[in-house]
Design an enzyme around this catalytic site. Structure first.
Site, PDB file in Angstrom:
ATOM      1  N   TYR A 121      -2.231  -0.286   9.999  1.00 46.68           N
ATOM      2  CA  TYR A 121      -2.443  -0.841   8.664  1.00 46.68           C
ATOM      3  C   TYR A 121      -1.162  -0.727   7.840  1.00 46.68           C
ATOM      4  CZ  TYR A 121      -3.957  -1.113   3.802  1.00 46.68           C
ATOM      5  OH  TYR A 121      -4.061  -1.433   2.477  1.00 46.68           O
ATOM      6  N   SER A 147       0.831  -1.207   0.000  1.00 44.39           N
ATOM      7  CA  SER A 147       0.000   0.000   0.000  1.00 44.39           C
ATOM      8  C   SER A 147       0.861   1.250   0.000  1.00 44.39           C
ATOM      9  CB  SER A 147      -0.890   0.005   1.252  1.00 44.39           C
ATOM     10  OG  SER A 147      -1.506   1.259   1.442  1.00 44.39           O
TER      11      SER A 147
END
Length: 341
Positions: free
Chosen positions: A152, A127
């Site tokens: 995350y 990501s």
């Protein structure tokens, strides 16, 4: 090829499975169908895959160690694309353990499956969040990314480190893809474009964080999928020029690669909203709010490595991409103008 796609009922996984099936690959799609967002949307995506002769769906959680081991042993996948993960930056503030279960334990099980069953190439979703506190723009895979600002992001950075370890110890070719703000038809309901569209059509205010002073490298789903397929087809190789004295984070002396997949042209949040308003034919009532914990003010992808290695650069404009999303949204939810079901 026989390909395992995890997260096959998810946004990217669904589109990727369709693309692989269309070109003749055999696809086994895995998903745990969790309720992080509307399960009916996942079921609707899946219904477009399950009628294809070369597709088989397996409902399973990545954290099911024995189940994943048995699946790999039985199916003998040639290549694997791991897209299943607990997504979302803000959700990680309130449900941190789900990120460890899915993104760490789950990825461990995938790596072990690949290691023990002679998988030719593992491609996995990372990501843009891994860039965290970095401010040098555009973000490059050759930059150090040791300062995540959300759990995350930390879990995705951990995936990259775990993959490198398996490439080093077992010669497993791995490629990590850092996706930048993916949007388009069949998108995730927790993402800004989806939330904004739903609110505007319902006559409700939209929440504009950081007072609109955000920039995102919005990347259209078709560009993301093209990037995934091209990198899947190019098995990761060692970088013969890699040096431990001046280590390059984006490559390695082992078969390990990282790529950004982004549109390479960040768009201000307010411009995105204006483009959406134009596509909807409706004005948004805006609730201006401060930046949220875990968010970064700007993302901007350097895609030189992607262009150099696989000859692809995302290029879909925000205007074309949003128009396609709005068309899908109206059709899928059967909106009458100004009203929601």
């Amino acid at each position: 090829m026989k390909v395992l796609v995890t997260g096959a009922a998810g946004f990217i996984g669904f589109h990727l499975a369709k693309k692989l099936l269309a070109r003749g690959d055999e696809v086994v799609g895995l998903d745990n169908m969790n309720d992080y967002y509307d399960v009916s949307l996942k079921q609707a995506r899946l219904s477009q895959l399950t009628d294809k002769p070369n597709f088989r769906f397996v409902k399973m959680d990545l954290a099911d160690r024995q189940g994943i081991a048995d699946l790999f042993k039985t199916e003998k996948f040639e290549r694997v694309v791991n897209l299943a993960a607990q997504a979302g930056v803000r959700y990680s503030l309130t449900n941190p353990h789900s990120y460890i279960d899915s993104n760490i334990q789950g990825f461990m099980n995938i790596l072990e499956g690949c290691r023990h069953n002679e998988v030719e190439h593992l491609v996995y979703a990372s990501s843009s969040s891994v860039y965290g506190a970095n401010t040098a723009m555009p973000f490059s895979v050759h930059d150090n990314v040791d300062h995540p600002v959300s759990l995350y992001a930390a879990s995705k950075k951990a995936n990259e480190l775990m993959a490198h370890t398996y490439s080093h110890l077992y010669g497993l070719p791995t490629t990590g893809l850092r996706f930048f703000t993916v949007y388009g038809p069949w998108g995730r309901p927790d993402m800004a474009l989806f939330l904004f569209t739903k609110a505007i059509l319902a006559g409700e205010p939209i929440q504009v964080f950081n007072y609109g002073k955000m920039k995102r490298d919005f990347t259209y789903i078709d560009d993301i999928v093209e990037g995934v397929v091209r990198t899947l087809d190019k098995v990761a190789e060692p970088n013969p020029e890699w040096s431990g004295a001046t280590p390059d984070p984006g490559t390695a002396a082992v078969p390990y690669r990282l790529y950004n997949i982004g549109n390479n042209q960040p768009v201000e949040l307010m411009r995105m909203i204006e483009t959406l308003e134009s596509a909807l034919g409706e004005k948004a009532e805006k609730q201006m709010l401060p930046i949220q914990p875990g968010d970064v003010p700007e993302t901007y992808a350097d895609v030189d490595a992607l262009v150099g290695d696989v000859g692809f650069k995302p290029a879909t404009s925000i205007e074309d991409g949003i128009a396609s999303f709005v068309k899908w949204y109206r059709e899928f939810y059967r909106f009458l103008k100004g009203s929601a079901r």
